[in-house]
Every structure is written in C-alpha cells, then in structure tokens.
Motif scaffolding. Structure first.
Motif, PDB file in Angstrom:
ATOM      1  N   ILE A 223      27.935 -24.685  22.068  1.00  0.00           N
ATOM      2  CA  ILE A 223      27.503 -23.774  23.123  1.00  0.00           C
ATOM      3  C   ILE A 223      26.012 -23.474  23.000  1.00  0.00           C
ATOM      4  O   ILE A 223      25.552 -22.995  21.972  1.00  0.00           O
ATOM      5  CB  ILE A 223      28.318 -22.470  23.083  1.00  0.00           C
ATOM      6  CG1 ILE A 223      29.807 -22.785  23.270  1.00  0.00           C
ATOM      7  CG2 ILE A 223      27.843 -21.494  24.158  1.00  0.00           C
ATOM      8  CD1 ILE A 223      30.717 -21.584  23.084  1.00  0.00           C
ATOM      9  N   GLU A 224      25.287 -23.765  24.060  1.00  0.00           N
ATOM     10  CA  GLU A 224      23.845 -23.510  24.118  1.00  0.00           C
ATOM     11  C   GLU A 224      23.507 -22.369  25.063  1.00  0.00           C
ATOM     12  O   GLU A 224      22.555 -21.622  24.822  1.00  0.00           O
ATOM     13  CB  GLU A 224      23.105 -24.783  24.553  1.00  0.00           C
ATOM     14  CG  GLU A 224      23.286 -25.956  23.600  1.00  0.00           C
ATOM     15  CD  GLU A 224      22.629 -27.225  24.114  1.00  0.00           C
ATOM     16  OE1 GLU A 224      22.174 -27.224  25.286  1.00  0.00           O
ATOM     17  OE2 GLU A 224      22.563 -28.210  23.361  1.00  0.00           O
TER      18      GLU A 224
ATOM     19  N   GLU B 271      28.659 -24.924  27.485  1.00  0.00           N
ATOM     20  CA  GLU B 271      28.216 -23.845  28.375  1.00  0.00           C
ATOM     21  C   GLU B 271      29.406 -22.955  28.742  1.00  0.00           C
ATOM     22  O   GLU B 271      30.494 -23.446  29.001  1.00  0.00           O
ATOM     23  CB  GLU B 271      27.599 -24.440  29.644  1.00  0.00           C
ATOM     24  CG  GLU B 271      27.074 -23.406  30.626  1.00  0.00           C
ATOM     25  CD  GLU B 271      26.503 -24.041  31.866  1.00  0.00           C
ATOM     26  OE1 GLU B 271      25.771 -23.349  32.602  1.00  0.00           O
ATOM     27  OE2 GLU B 271      26.780 -25.235  32.130  1.00  0.00           O
ATOM     28  N   ILE B 272      29.162 -21.649  28.765  1.00  0.00           N
ATOM     29  CA  ILE B 272      30.144 -20.695  29.252  1.00  0.00           C
ATOM     30  C   ILE B 272      29.622 -20.133  30.567  1.00  0.00           C
ATOM     31  O   ILE B 272      28.561 -19.517  30.607  1.00  0.00           O
ATOM     32  CB  ILE B 272      30.367 -19.543  28.251  1.00  0.00           C
ATOM     33  CG1 ILE B 272      30.778 -20.096  26.880  1.00  0.00           C
ATOM     34  CG2 ILE B 272      31.434 -18.587  28.772  1.00  0.00           C
ATOM     35  CD1 ILE B 272      32.063 -20.856  26.877  1.00  0.00           C
ATOM     36  N   LYS B 273      30.368 -20.384  31.644  1.00  0.00           N
ATOM     37  CA  LYS B 273      29.941 -19.948  32.964  1.00  0.00           C
ATOM     38  C   LYS B 273      30.613 -18.625  33.338  1.00  0.00           C
ATOM     39  O   LYS B 273      31.592 -18.215  32.718  1.00  0.00           O
ATOM     40  CB  LYS B 273      30.277 -21.011  34.001  1.00  0.00           C
ATOM     41  CG  LYS B 273      29.585 -22.346  33.756  1.00  0.00           C
ATOM     42  CD  LYS B 273      29.947 -23.346  34.836  1.00  0.00           C
ATOM     43  CE  LYS B 273      29.245 -24.678  34.601  1.00  0.00           C
ATOM     44  NZ  LYS B 273      29.574 -25.670  35.653  1.00  0.00           N
TER      45      LYS B 273
ATOM     46  N   ASN C 164      25.092 -23.241  19.149  1.00  0.00           N
ATOM     47  CA  ASN C 164      23.658 -23.504  19.264  1.00  0.00           C
ATOM     48  C   ASN C 164      22.957 -22.473  20.138  1.00  0.00           C
ATOM     49  O   ASN C 164      21.996 -22.796  20.831  1.00  0.00           O
ATOM     50  CB  ASN C 164      23.429 -24.914  19.847  1.00  0.00           C
ATOM     51  CG  ASN C 164      24.009 -26.018  18.990  1.00  0.00           C
ATOM     52  OD1 ASN C 164      23.916 -25.971  17.759  1.00  0.00           O
ATOM     53  ND2 ASN C 164      24.620 -27.011  19.612  1.00  0.00           N
ATOM     54  N   LEU C 165      23.425 -21.237  20.092  1.00  0.00           N
ATOM     55  CA  LEU C 165      22.835 -20.176  20.906  1.00  0.00           C
ATOM     56  C   LEU C 165      21.442 -19.816  20.416  1.00  0.00           C
ATOM     57  O   LEU C 165      21.204 -19.669  19.219  1.00  0.00           O
ATOM     58  CB  LEU C 165      23.724 -18.936  20.881  1.00  0.00           C
ATOM     59  CG  LEU C 165      25.071 -19.040  21.615  1.00  0.00           C
ATOM     60  CD1 LEU C 165      25.907 -17.808  21.338  1.00  0.00           C
ATOM     61  CD2 LEU C 165      24.849 -19.223  23.112  1.00  0.00           C
TER      62      LEU C 165
ATOM     63  N   ILE D 116      25.059 -15.023  32.666  1.00  0.00           N
ATOM     64  CA  ILE D 116      25.111 -13.567  32.734  1.00  0.00           C
ATOM     65  C   ILE D 116      26.503 -13.120  33.193  1.00  0.00           C
ATOM     66  O   ILE D 116      27.082 -13.682  34.112  1.00  0.00           O
ATOM     67  CB  ILE D 116      24.041 -13.036  33.704  1.00  0.00           C
ATOM     68  CG1 ILE D 116      22.646 -13.460  33.219  1.00  0.00           C
ATOM     69  CG2 ILE D 116      24.134 -11.522  33.841  1.00  0.00           C
ATOM     70  CD1 ILE D 116      22.298 -12.978  31.842  1.00  0.00           C
ATOM     71  N   ALA D 117      27.032 -12.106  32.522  1.00  0.00           N
ATOM     72  CA  ALA D 117      28.348 -11.535  32.843  1.00  0.00           C
ATOM     73  C   ALA D 117      29.477 -12.556  32.712  1.00  0.00           C
ATOM     74  O   ALA D 117      30.497 -12.452  33.385  1.00  0.00           O
ATOM     75  CB  ALA D 117      28.354 -10.916  34.231  1.00  0.00           C
ATOM     76  N   ALA D 118      29.304 -13.528  31.817  1.00  0.00           N
ATOM     77  CA  ALA D 118      30.332 -14.552  31.640  1.00  0.00           C
ATOM     78  C   ALA D 118      31.650 -13.972  31.140  1.00  0.00           C
ATOM     79  O   ALA D 118      32.713 -14.538  31.383  1.00  0.00           O
ATOM     80  CB  ALA D 118      29.833 -15.619  30.668  1.00  0.00           C
ATOM     81  N   PHE D 119      31.569 -12.833  30.440  1.00  0.00           N
ATOM     82  CA  PHE D 119      32.786 -12.226  29.897  1.00  0.00           C
ATOM     83  C   PHE D 119      33.176 -10.952  30.645  1.00  0.00           C
ATOM     84  O   PHE D 119      33.933 -10.129  30.144  1.00  0.00           O
ATOM     85  CB  PHE D 119      32.582 -11.902  28.412  1.00  0.00           C
ATOM     86  CG  PHE D 119      32.154 -13.095  27.592  1.00  0.00           C
ATOM     87  CD1 PHE D 119      32.987 -14.192  27.456  1.00  0.00           C
ATOM     88  CD2 PHE D 119      30.916 -13.110  26.967  1.00  0.00           C
ATOM     89  CE1 PHE D 119      32.596 -15.293  26.702  1.00  0.00           C
ATOM     90  CE2 PHE D 119      30.513 -14.197  26.219  1.00  0.00           C
ATOM     91  CZ  PHE D 119      31.363 -15.294  26.088  1.00  0.00           C
TER      92      PHE D 119
END
Length: 223
Positions: A156-157, A134-136, A179-180, A161-164
């Motif tokens: 990564i599944e 997960e990317i938070k 695994n998006l 929102i706005a993680a980057f």
C-alpha cells in the motif's frame, strides 16, 4: 481442505442452514474457489482461504449465525443489514443477532484490488500478505460491524481521503509493513473514538497526523 484439486464441473452448494465452526481452504486453485456458493453456509469461528493465489475477493455470501432465532428470520435480517435501515428496532435486531459477526481471513494470496467489496456481516477481516497497492474511498462501502481490519504486509502506497469513513465501528487497523509515506488525519473521517492503528515498518516522512507541517491533535487514536 488443503492442497486439493476439485474436479466438480458445476458449482459446489451447501445444504440449507449448514453450520460449521471452521471453514478453511488452503492451497486451492482460484478456479476451484470460484465453484463454492457460500449462501447457505454459517461459519461461527473461522472462515479462511489462504495460499490460493487469489487475485480478487471471492463472492462471500453467507447465511447468518442466529443461534436460537428461527431460520426464517435470515432473509429479513440480511435485508436489514444490507440496506442499513435506520429504524431503531430493526437496526437493533441486526446488530444483536450479528454482534459476533463472521471472521474472514484471505491472507497469503495475490489480491490486488478490493473492487468495492462489501459484506455487512464481517467483523474481523484479514487481508495481510497480499498485493494491494491502493485503498480507495470505495474500497469498503458497507461494513456495518467491522471492528478489526488487517491490511498489513501488502504494498500500500496511497490511501484516499476518507477511505475508512464507512467503518463506523472500527477498533483496530493494521497497516504495518506497507509503503506509506504519509498518514493523513482525513483518512479516518467518521471513525469513532478510541481506535488504534499500527503503522510500523512503513516509509513515513512525518509522524502520523502531521500534515503540511502542522500537527493535528488526535486524542482518540492510539498509534
């Protein structure tokens, strides 16, 4: 250093203003990696810790590569970068000194959590072949000059929102081999013009940026 067992009981320190072109640790025990104190180390070309079963990102505190600038400026410019001062002169000083930045490669480990990792001096960050799921939004809170981010071949599944949104200078984002299921346009909020993202070998149900059956136009993104 390859396939070594480090027997030092205490921390491993570098002399002040130590400079090297390359620094590589490969097949080192995670407990040995934790012994290193990188604060006085300047790496010009390559910093890599790989195949070492890391389950977290180590404490990466570097000295800055200043070239001909006096070392006494290190503390000033480090402070400027970390707090994100908006004064034009200081901001210009920060980015002019670190425009090449530090490339960090932590691929082929077992990192699963980014834990609000921050380092304003990294411009090239490779985290491929780890166990990130997960990317938070808090995963990359402060990367002032990051241009290249490789998160390929993780697990990564989901991406919040706005993680980057804090990666204002990002140019290349590699998310292939994950695994998006969906790539939402809101993930890239605040990213500037003309960047590209690699989404190959995922499980996308819809084309990138097609969300809730409506296609979001993106003239600035190369997929």
């Amino acid at each position: 250093m390859f396939n070594c067992n480090i027997i030092n009981d205490g921390p491993i320190l570098f002399p002040p203003y130590t400079r090297t072109e390359n620094f590589v640790l490969d097949s080192i025990r995670p407990s040995d990696v934790d012994k290193f104190r990188f604060r006085d180390l300047t790496v010009r070309t390559r910093f890599q810790i790989s195949n070492s079963n890391l389950n977290k990102i180590p404490n990466l505190r570097f000295k800055l590569s200043l070239g001909k600038v006096k070392p006494e400026l290190n503390n000033l410019t480090d402070y400027v970068c970390e707090i994100g001062v908006s004064f034009k002169f200081l901001r210009s000083l920060c980015y002019s000194l670190f425009r090449s930045g530090i490339p960090v490669d932590l691929s082929y480990n077992q990192i699963s959590n980014l834990n609000n990792f921050t380092n304003p001096l990294i411009y090239n960050f490779t985290l491929s072949h780890n166990s990130i799921k997960e990317i938070k939004q808090s995963s990359f809170p402060s990367f002032n000059i990051l241009k290249y981010l490789d998160l390929s071949y993780n697990q990564i599944e989901t991406i919040e929102i706005a993680a980057f949104s804090n990666l204002k200078y990002l140019k290349d984002l590699f998310l292939n081999g994950n695994n998006l299921i969906v790539f939402d346009c809101r993930l890239s909020f605040n990213i500037p013009l003309n960047y590209q993202v690699d989404l190959r070998s995922n499980q996308l149900k819809y084309p990138p940026f097609e969300y809730n059956r409506s296609t979001v136009k993106s003239r600035y993104l190369k997929v």
